[in-house]
Design a protein around this motif. Structure first.
Motif, PDB file in Angstrom:
ATOM      1  N   PHE A 138       5.049  -5.544   6.144  1.00  0.00           N
ATOM      2  CA  PHE A 138       3.845  -4.740   5.897  1.00  0.00           C
ATOM      3  C   PHE A 138       2.649  -5.269   6.682  1.00  0.00           C
ATOM      4  O   PHE A 138       1.509  -5.153   6.238  1.00  0.00           O
ATOM      5  N   ILE A 198       3.516   5.964   4.885  1.00  0.00           N
ATOM      6  CA  ILE A 198       4.324   5.447   3.775  1.00  0.00           C
ATOM      7  C   ILE A 198       4.214   3.925   3.719  1.00  0.00           C
ATOM      8  O   ILE A 198       4.082   3.336   2.633  1.00  0.00           O
ATOM      9  N   PHE A 199       4.209   3.291   4.874  1.00  0.00           N
ATOM     10  CA  PHE A 199       4.078   1.833   4.922  1.00  0.00           C
ATOM     11  C   PHE A 199       2.714   1.403   4.382  1.00  0.00           C
ATOM     12  O   PHE A 199       2.598   0.375   3.740  1.00  0.00           O
ATOM     13  N   LYS A 200       1.692   2.232   4.674  1.00  0.00           N
ATOM     14  CA  LYS A 200       0.347   1.916   4.183  1.00  0.00           C
ATOM     15  C   LYS A 200       0.339   1.944   2.655  1.00  0.00           C
ATOM     16  O   LYS A 200      -0.194   1.027   2.001  1.00  0.00           O
ATOM     17  N   ILE A 201       0.950   2.984   2.087  1.00  0.00           N
ATOM     18  CA  ILE A 201       1.024   3.101   0.615  1.00  0.00           C
ATOM     19  C   ILE A 201       1.813   1.928   0.038  1.00  0.00           C
ATOM     20  O   ILE A 201       1.404   1.313  -0.953  1.00  0.00           O
ATOM     21  N   SER A 202       2.918   1.601   0.701  1.00  0.00           N
ATOM     22  CA  SER A 202       3.769   0.496   0.218  1.00  0.00           C
ATOM     23  C   SER A 202       3.009  -0.819   0.253  1.00  0.00           C
ATOM     24  O   SER A 202       3.138  -1.644  -0.656  1.00  0.00           O
ATOM     25  N   ARG A 203       2.204  -1.010   1.300  1.00  0.00           N
ATOM     26  CA  ARG A 203       1.439  -2.253   1.406  1.00  0.00           C
ATOM     27  C   ARG A 203       0.432  -2.367   0.256  1.00  0.00           C
ATOM     28  O   ARG A 203       0.279  -3.429  -0.344  1.00  0.00           O
ATOM     29  N   ASN A 204      -0.220  -1.228  -0.049  1.00  0.00           N
ATOM     30  CA  ASN A 204      -1.170  -1.234  -1.169  1.00  0.00           C
ATOM     31  C   ASN A 204      -0.462  -1.574  -2.478  1.00  0.00           C
ATOM     32  O   ASN A 204      -0.986  -2.338  -3.288  1.00  0.00           O
ATOM     33  N   MET A 205       0.743  -0.976  -2.648  1.00  0.00           N
ATOM     34  CA  MET A 205       1.495  -1.234  -3.876  1.00  0.00           C
ATOM     35  C   MET A 205       1.910  -2.698  -3.955  1.00  0.00           C
ATOM     36  O   MET A 205       1.872  -3.320  -5.023  1.00  0.00           O
ATOM     37  N   LYS A 206       2.289  -3.253  -2.808  1.00  0.00           N
ATOM     38  CA  LYS A 206       2.702  -4.666  -2.763  1.00  0.00           C
ATOM     39  C   LYS A 206       1.511  -5.561  -3.121  1.00  0.00           C
ATOM     40  O   LYS A 206       1.641  -6.501  -3.920  1.00  0.00           O
ATOM     41  N   ASN A 209       0.835  -5.398  -6.741  1.00  0.00           N
ATOM     42  CA  ASN A 209       1.847  -6.164  -7.473  1.00  0.00           C
ATOM     43  C   ASN A 209       1.562  -7.672  -7.386  1.00  0.00           C
ATOM     44  O   ASN A 209       1.703  -8.392  -8.373  1.00  0.00           O
TER      45      ASN A 209
END
Lengths: 213, 69
Positions: A138, A198-206, A209
């Motif tokens: 990410f 999608i990677f941007k959203i995943s990075r925010n979720m990571k 977390n």
């Protein structure tokens, strides 16, 4: 024809033979499957993993494509500034080019530029895979370059498609719409742009977390 | 963020060090530091429960809401 009902012993022997043959077949299939499974496990564990295979393929294609960059860089000025109408035998969109005038030259050059862009995309993809191998999934670099790849592929699809259609309209007087290379590139470009989002959203979720205590 | 974590004040009033609290509630000092500095985006109920138990206080003593101007 043999009537089994008259020979009960024969029926029992026949059924017994079928059972044995089925069991043998089952054992052979199981044995083959176990060999295949162990072979796949061996490949996965010791030789290469999927990411490494992909990286190798991309690196090899990059290595094989590098001479094309030099050839193109030499060919572009040659096509533009040297009168080469007698030497070149060029086909664009299935039509043989008889007269090489300025628009035709521009068409050839745009095609070449689009191929250069495609090669650059392969280079970027290789770099992204390098980051993946370092477990920097990410990273900002990955996000930016996925988006860049997407934009470049979309631009490339237009650069490839529009001049060809214009050429067909003005020179060949025959317009054919084919769902071939260009829409595929356009879809690929859009896909990479979406992947970047999608990677941007995943990075925010990571991040969320990681910052949950 | 409009939620303010008053963990520093509570620790000072209890005369307890961050390291001790982290050990008591079973989180790392790095995570406790994130919580204290207000960088945390969320807090688990289990963590809040452990902090309240360790400091003998209520959640309202640790968390405060102040609307952003």
């Amino acid at each position: 024809m043999v009537k089994f009902a008259q020979y009960p012993n024969d029926i029992i022997i026949f059924l017994f033979l079928i059972k044995i043959s089925f069991n043998c077949l089952k054992k052979v299939i199981n044995y083959c499957l176990s060999i295949i499974n162990s072979y796949i496990r061996f490949i996965n564990k010791f030789i290469m993993k999927k990411l490494n295979i992909l990286k190798t393929i991309v690196d090899l294609s990059w290595i094989f494509l590098t001479p094309f960059i030099l050839i193109t860089l030499i060919a572009i000025p040659y096509i533009l500034f040297v009168d080469n109408s007698n030497y070149l035998d060029i086909h664009i969109s299935g039509f043989r080019i008889k007269t090489i005038d300025f628009p035709t030259k521009m068409l050839i050059v745009t095609k070449m530029v689009s191929y250069l862009i495609l090669i650059y995309c392969v280079y970027i993809f290789g770099k992204i895979l390098e980051y993946f191998q370092l477990h920097k999934i990410f990273d900002e670099f990955v996000l930016k370059n996925f988006n860049k790849m997407g934009v470049l592929l979309v631009v490339c699809s237009f650069i490839m498609g529009i001049p060809s259609i214009l050429y067909e309209v003005f020179y060949a007087e025959n317009v054919t719409i084919t769902f071939g290379f260009t829409p595929f590139l356009l879809c690929m470009g859009m896909f990479f742009m979406v992947l970047s989002e999608i990677f941007k959203i995943s990075r925010n979720m990571k991040e969320e977390n990681e910052l949950t205590i | 963020m409009p939620i303010i974590v008053n963990l520093d004040i509570m620790l000072a009033s209890r005369k307890m060090r961050s390291k001790d609290l982290a050990e008591k509630i079973g989180i790392t000092t790095a995570n406790l530091s994130i919580l204290k500095s207000g960088k945390a985006k969320a807090i688990r109920f289990s963590t809040l429960e452990a902090i309240c138990e360790a400091l003998d206080c209520q959640p309202s003593d640790i968390l405060e809401f102040s609307p952003e101007v």
